[in-house]
Write a protein that holds these residues in place. Structure first.
Motif, short mmCIF file in Angstrom:
data_model
loop_
_atom_site.label_atom_id
_atom_site.label_comp_id
_atom_site.label_asym_id
_atom_site.label_seq_id
_atom_site.Cartn_x
_atom_site.Cartn_y
_atom_site.Cartn_z
N PRO A 244 4.34 1.34 7.88
CA PRO A 244 5.16 1.12 9.06
C PRO A 244 5.74 -0.29 9.16
N ILE A 245 4.95 -1.31 8.83
CA ILE A 245 5.43 -2.69 8.99
C ILE A 245 6.69 -2.94 8.20
N ASP A 246 6.79 -2.34 7.02
CA ASP A 246 7.96 -2.58 6.17
C ASP A 246 9.20 -1.90 6.73
N HIS A 247 9.04 -0.78 7.40
CA HIS A 247 10.17 -0.13 8.06
C HIS A 247 10.58 -0.90 9.30
N ILE A 248 9.60 -1.41 10.06
CA ILE A 248 9.90 -2.16 11.27
C ILE A 248 10.69 -3.43 10.94
N LEU A 249 10.20 -4.19 9.99
CA LEU A 249 10.81 -5.48 9.68
C LEU A 249 11.97 -5.37 8.70
N GLY A 250 12.12 -4.20 8.09
CA GLY A 250 13.20 -4.02 7.13
C GLY A 250 14.50 -3.55 7.73
N ALA A 251 14.50 -3.22 9.02
CA ALA A 251 15.70 -2.67 9.64
C ALA A 251 16.82 -3.70 9.72
N ASP A 252 16.46 -4.96 10.00
CA ASP A 252 17.47 -5.99 10.21
C ASP A 252 16.78 -7.35 10.09
N PRO A 253 17.29 -8.27 9.27
CA PRO A 253 16.66 -9.59 9.15
C PRO A 253 16.67 -10.39 10.44
#
Length: 255
Positions: free
Chosen positions: A143-152
């Protein structure tokens, strides 16, 4: 490298009145308070006056994710009142979580929309993690990678204690998200055999995390400050003073 140090007021929620603690925290050497809802909800302006009178700042504050999605202007106004730079949604209730990459990417997109709204006022939105973001989904992603990967533009307040509880490595996460990390919580945890007191949390330096080893990685992030937090201390003063002492010992906080 030394950082300004904030105290997460959630640590003291079981020891009211909270405002009476502010001068003590300043006397210990804390620079700021990181409040959570509802500490500032009733009257943000009055809370700001209490901070000013104690000589404390507010770098960022915790707020509901739903508030960011449905009432961003309200929380932008709270930030401006408190003098805070960072709006920090910290949690998704367990009953709302879904085991799909799409769901967590949607959380990231909600944060990104909030970051766009806050950015128009020169403010930042950052996610604060718990352990559940580090548990693999059925497809093997996190989940963390999807949360933080959406937009820098979505930044990160990294909670190292919860990362350990989630079975991940704080060093790897500090390196992976160095460009998005704007605040670092030095939350410490006991090992599995020591979790029968204080819910297993410890003052910074009293748990299993090697903070001195992590310090060089912290310096490579974009963090502007560090934060002391303990989810259930038996004695908030002992926790606050011990944590700040250890931060000073390893050169992360000034005297």
């Amino acid at each position: 490298m030394t950082y300004p140090v904030a105290y997460q007021l959630y640590s003291s929620r079981n020891f009211p009145p909270l405002e009476a603690q502010l001068p003590e925290l300043r006397a210990m050497g804390y620079d700021a308070i990181e409040p959570w809802l509802p500490a500032y909800e009733a009257d943000p302006a009055a809370f700001r006056r209490a901070l000013d009178e104690a000589g404390l700042k507010c770098f960022g504050f915790h707020m509901p994710l739903d508030g960011l999605a449905r009432a961003p202007d309200r929380f932008v106004e709270v930030a401006q009142t408190l003098g805070a730079q960072v709006l920090i949604p910290p949690f998704v209730p367990e009953e709302e979580r879904q085991d799909s990459a799409g769901y967590w990417a949607g959380i990231g997109e909600t944060l990104a929309r909030g970051a766009e709204a806050a950015g128009r006022h020169g403010l930042t939105v950052a996610w604060h993690n718990h352990d559940f973001e580090y548990r693999a989904l059925p497809d093997g992603t996190r989940p963390i990678d999807h949360i933080l990967g959406a937009d820098p533009a979505v930044k990160f307040e990294i909670d190292c204690g919860w990362i350990v509880r989630g079975g991940a490595d704080p060093a790897a996460e500090l390196a992976r998200y160095a460009d998005q990390i704007v605040a670092i919580q030095l939350k410490d945890t006991a090992g599995p055999e020591g979790r029968d007191t204080e819910d297993g949390w410890r003052a910074t330096g009293d748990g299993v995390i090697d903070w001195a080893a992590l310090a060089p990685l912290m310096e490579k992030t974009q963090a502007t400050h560090i934060v002391a937090e303990h989810d259930n201390p038996a004695d908030w003063r002992a926790f606050a003073s011990r944590s700040l002492h250890h931060m000073r010992q390893i050169g992360l906080a000034g005297s």
